[in-house]
Scaffold this motif. Structure first.
Motif, PDB file in Angstrom:
ATOM      1  N   ARG A  15       0.569  -8.464  -2.324  1.00  0.00           N
ATOM      2  CA  ARG A  15       1.509  -8.839  -1.272  1.00  0.00           C
ATOM      3  C   ARG A  15       1.192  -8.099   0.014  1.00  0.00           C
ATOM      4  N   ARG A  16       0.975  -6.802  -0.090  1.00  0.00           N
ATOM      5  CA  ARG A  16       0.652  -6.000   1.114  1.00  0.00           C
ATOM      6  C   ARG A  16      -0.672  -6.445   1.731  1.00  0.00           C
ATOM      7  N   PHE A  17      -1.672  -6.688   0.882  1.00  0.00           N
ATOM      8  CA  PHE A  17      -2.992  -7.075   1.382  1.00  0.00           C
ATOM      9  C   PHE A  17      -2.929  -8.401   2.127  1.00  0.00           C
ATOM     10  N   LEU A  18      -2.144  -9.344   1.611  1.00  0.00           N
ATOM     11  CA  LEU A  18      -2.035 -10.638   2.256  1.00  0.00           C
ATOM     12  C   LEU A  18      -1.033 -10.654   3.407  1.00  0.00           C
ATOM     13  N   GLY A  19      -0.303  -9.571   3.616  1.00  0.00           N
ATOM     14  CA  GLY A  19       0.633  -9.469   4.720  1.00  0.00           C
ATOM     15  C   GLY A  19       1.931 -10.220   4.489  1.00  0.00           C
ATOM     16  N   LEU A  20       2.284 -10.434   3.236  1.00  0.00           N
ATOM     17  CA  LEU A  20       3.528 -11.126   2.926  1.00  0.00           C
ATOM     18  C   LEU A  20       4.701 -10.170   3.010  1.00  0.00           C
ATOM     19  N   PRO A  21       5.872 -10.670   3.391  1.00  0.00           N
ATOM     20  CA  PRO A  21       7.040  -9.786   3.526  1.00  0.00           C
ATOM     21  C   PRO A  21       7.553  -9.331   2.151  1.00  0.00           C
TER      22      PRO A  21
END
Length: 81
Positions: A15-21
């Motif tokens: 999630r962090r790597f893809l920039g998702l909230p």
């Protein structure tokens, strides 16, 4: 040419790597609100309350349903041969 890439990471890392909230706090708040609503509506599941809701006229309503049901049969529901 075929290339395969295997990534070993946790869902949080992905999630962090893809920039998702991060929606976990929102999900927890919604689940808490749903739980509160369900607990409050349990009082409506009381058998006496359900009967009052489903059959407001009591036995009189049941008799009307029976009369209607039997009126749909030829002969009023009696077996005439």
């Amino acid at each position: 040419m075929k290339v395969t890439v295997n990534v070993d990471c946790t869902p949080e890392e992905a999630r962090r790597f893809l920039g998702l909230p991060d929606v976990q706090p929102l999900q927890e708040a919604v689940m808490r609100q749903m739980q509160d609503r369900m607990m409050n509506s349990l009082s409506a599941m009381d058998p006496e309350t359900l009967l009052k809701t489903w059959a407001p006229l009591g036995l009189q309503n049941l008799e009307q349903i029976q009369k209607f049901f039997f009126s749909q049969f030829p002969g009023g529901g009696t077996d005439k041969k």
